[in-house]
Design a protein around this motif. Structure first.
Motif, PDB file in Angstrom:
ATOM      1  N   CYS A  84       0.831  -1.208   0.000  1.00  8.35           N
ATOM      2  CA  CYS A  84       0.000   0.000   0.000  1.00  8.35           C
ATOM      3  C   CYS A  84       0.867   1.260   0.000  1.00  8.35           C
ATOM      4  O   CYS A  84       0.373   2.351  -0.330  1.00  8.35           O
ATOM      5  CB  CYS A  84      -0.924   0.006   1.212  1.00  8.35           C
ATOM      6  N   LEU A  85       2.146   1.126   0.323  1.00 11.96           N
ATOM      7  CA  LEU A  85       3.080   2.254   0.293  1.00 11.96           C
ATOM      8  C   LEU A  85       3.788   2.381  -1.049  1.00 11.96           C
ATOM      9  O   LEU A  85       4.622   3.275  -1.229  1.00 11.96           O
ATOM     10  CB  LEU A  85       4.130   2.098   1.406  1.00 11.96           C
ATOM     11  N   GLN A  86       3.459   1.487  -1.982  1.00 15.06           N
ATOM     12  CA  GLN A  86       4.093   1.501  -3.299  1.00 15.06           C
ATOM     13  C   GLN A  86       3.577   2.674  -4.128  1.00 15.06           C
ATOM     14  O   GLN A  86       2.559   3.288  -3.799  1.00 15.06           O
ATOM     15  CB  GLN A  86       3.796   0.170  -4.005  1.00 15.06           C
ATOM     16  N   GLN A  87       4.262   2.990  -5.209  1.00 12.54           N
ATOM     17  CA  GLN A  87       3.764   3.970  -6.173  1.00 12.54           C
ATOM     18  C   GLN A  87       2.310   3.637  -6.521  1.00 12.54           C
ATOM     19  O   GLN A  87       1.961   2.476  -6.744  1.00 12.54           O
ATOM     20  CB  GLN A  87       4.607   3.931  -7.450  1.00 12.54           C
ATOM     21  N   THR A  88       1.450   4.627  -6.570  1.00  8.76           N
ATOM     22  CA  THR A  88       0.007   4.528  -6.865  1.00  8.76           C
ATOM     23  C   THR A  88      -0.776   3.736  -5.816  1.00  8.76           C
ATOM     24  O   THR A  88      -1.940   3.460  -6.004  1.00  8.76           O
ATOM     25  CB  THR A  88      -0.288   3.946  -8.271  1.00  8.76           C
ATOM     26  N   GLY A  89      -0.144   3.366  -4.713  1.00  9.16           N
ATOM     27  CA  GLY A  89      -0.866   2.728  -3.625  1.00  9.16           C
ATOM     28  C   GLY A  89      -1.072   1.242  -3.725  1.00  9.16           C
ATOM     29  O   GLY A  89      -1.855   0.677  -2.958  1.00  9.16           O
ATOM     30  N   SER A  90      -0.370   0.548  -4.623  1.00  5.10           N
ATOM     31  CA  SER A  90      -0.479  -0.911  -4.675  1.00  5.10           C
ATOM     32  C   SER A  90       0.696  -1.511  -5.442  1.00  5.10           C
ATOM     33  O   SER A  90       1.412  -0.818  -6.169  1.00  5.10           O
ATOM     34  CB  SER A  90      -1.793  -1.355  -5.328  1.00  5.10           C
ATOM     35  N   PHE A  91       0.845  -2.833  -5.280  1.00  5.28           N
ATOM     36  CA  PHE A  91       1.906  -3.575  -5.964  1.00  5.28           C
ATOM     37  C   PHE A  91       1.778  -3.506  -7.475  1.00  5.28           C
ATOM     38  O   PHE A  91       2.739  -3.799  -8.202  1.00  5.28           O
ATOM     39  CB  PHE A  91       1.868  -5.041  -5.528  1.00  5.28           C
ATOM     40  N   LYS A  92       0.622  -3.132  -7.993  1.00  6.66           N
ATOM     41  CA  LYS A  92       0.389  -3.156  -9.433  1.00  6.66           C
ATOM     42  C   LYS A  92       1.345  -2.237 -10.199  1.00  6.66           C
ATOM     43  O   LYS A  92       1.577  -2.443 -11.399  1.00  6.66           O
ATOM     44  CB  LYS A  92      -1.055  -2.759  -9.735  1.00  6.66           C
TER      45      LYS A  92
END
Length: 328
Positions: free
Chosen positions: A42-50
């Protein structure tokens, strides 16, 4: 699919994709009855692993093909990842989204520069619509999970888990992964097979939409009987992918499933104990770790929180219902 593709995706992602931490809390350990290590995508770019898979696909694409534009279908997280990666690469992007996708995800996808086209997920096939639009406009379709370069990008999560688990002194554990079509689950399983064979992946899904778990138990791909009716929109898919399923059947343990209310409980605990924001579909693995303790082996468990793109009203519901409890 192989580990070399995942390592190559990691090389292309360097400087663009966040290396998310591995978090812990004594409160979560107490609830689960074992050590709980949380990978907060959830801390990834754009808010997800996607974002990982989207960057992997766009960065490996032929420049002329990329310039012509890309197409994707998604309930929101792959959509945002693709919109972000496309903008960074200067590529036009069209996203096909279900009409019942959370408003925040639709708004964010458009704000990132993508054209959003809506469809009815209960009555229309996103695969058929997506293929038609891609052909009509000359766009390259990047599937959300059944695409080798996307799986390779998601697998970089597993490379990080392997390294971080070793640093934490964990060499034997089950790794619970939020699972829709299986891209993240398959990618993580391939990475751990090569880098940390003592870590065993298990998919986690919403009850009633556990096509992967049922497929693994049956030894063949099974479909969900319906495509709506759960708040875990991020991981509602018709069935496991043709590419992901063989990987899952070879490398994964039995699936787990949780109720929508249990997912909301995990959303609340993630916020209260780790100070992170999770969406229901991104919290099902944490819910299983906390509430399916008798179905999990070992002294430690590793879980992914795969996304945090939750509407304020849904987040408020989770906190209102579960902020005062340590169990359901």
């Amino acid at each position: 699919m192989n580990i070399d593709m995942i390592r190559a995706a990691a090389d292309r992602a360097r400087g663009h994709i966040r290396h998310t931490p591995l978090l812990s809390s004594p409160f979560l350990d107490e609830i689960a009855g074992r050590r709980v290590l949380v990978k907060p995508e959830c801390l990834q770019q754009t808010g997800s692993f996607k974002a990982r898979g989207a960057w992997s696909a766009l960065s490996a694409m032929d420049p002329d093909q990329r310039k012509a534009g890309v197409m994707a279908y998604s309930s929101g997280n792959h959509a945002q990842g693709m919109a972000w990666a496309s903008a960074a690469h200067g590529a036009p992007c069209v996203i096909l989204m279900p009409s019942d996708a959370p408003a925040l995800k639709r708004a964010n996808t458009a704000a990132l520069g993508a054209e959003v086209v809506l469809y009815d997920r209960a009555r229309e096939s996103r695969e058929e619509i997506g293929a038609r639009i891609a052909q009509e406009r000359g766009l390259t379709l990047v599937k959300p999970y059944d695409e080798p370069l996307v799986i390779a990008g998601q697998g970089t999560t597993g490379l990080e888990i392997a390294e971080q688990a070793q640093e934490a002194g964990v060499t034997q554990a089950e790794v619970l992964v939020c699972c829709g079509g299986g891209g993240l689950t398959a990618g993580v399983a391939l990475a751990l097979e090569a880098e940390a064979p003592g870590l065993k992946v298990r998919p986690v899904e919403p009850e009633g939409f556990d096509d992967t778990g049922r497929s693994l138990a049956a030894g063949e791909i099974l479909r969900n009987p319906q495509m709506d009716g759960s708040i875990c929109d991020a991981i509602l898919t018709p069935q496991p992918g043709d590419i992901t399923y063989p990987i899952l059947s070879r490398l994964c343990g039995p699936g787990l499933s949780v109720t929508d209310d249990e997912a909301l409980y995990a959303v609340a605990q993630a916020f209260l104990r780790l100070k992170i924001v999770a969406e229901p579909g991104g919290a099902v693995a944490l819910a299983a770790a906390l509430l399916r303790r008798d179905q999990i082996a070992g002294d430690a468990v590793i879980v992914t929180v795969s996304g945090g793109n939750v509407d304020p009203a849904m987040f408020n519901q989770a906190l209102t219902r579960h902020a005062g409890s340590s169990d359901t």
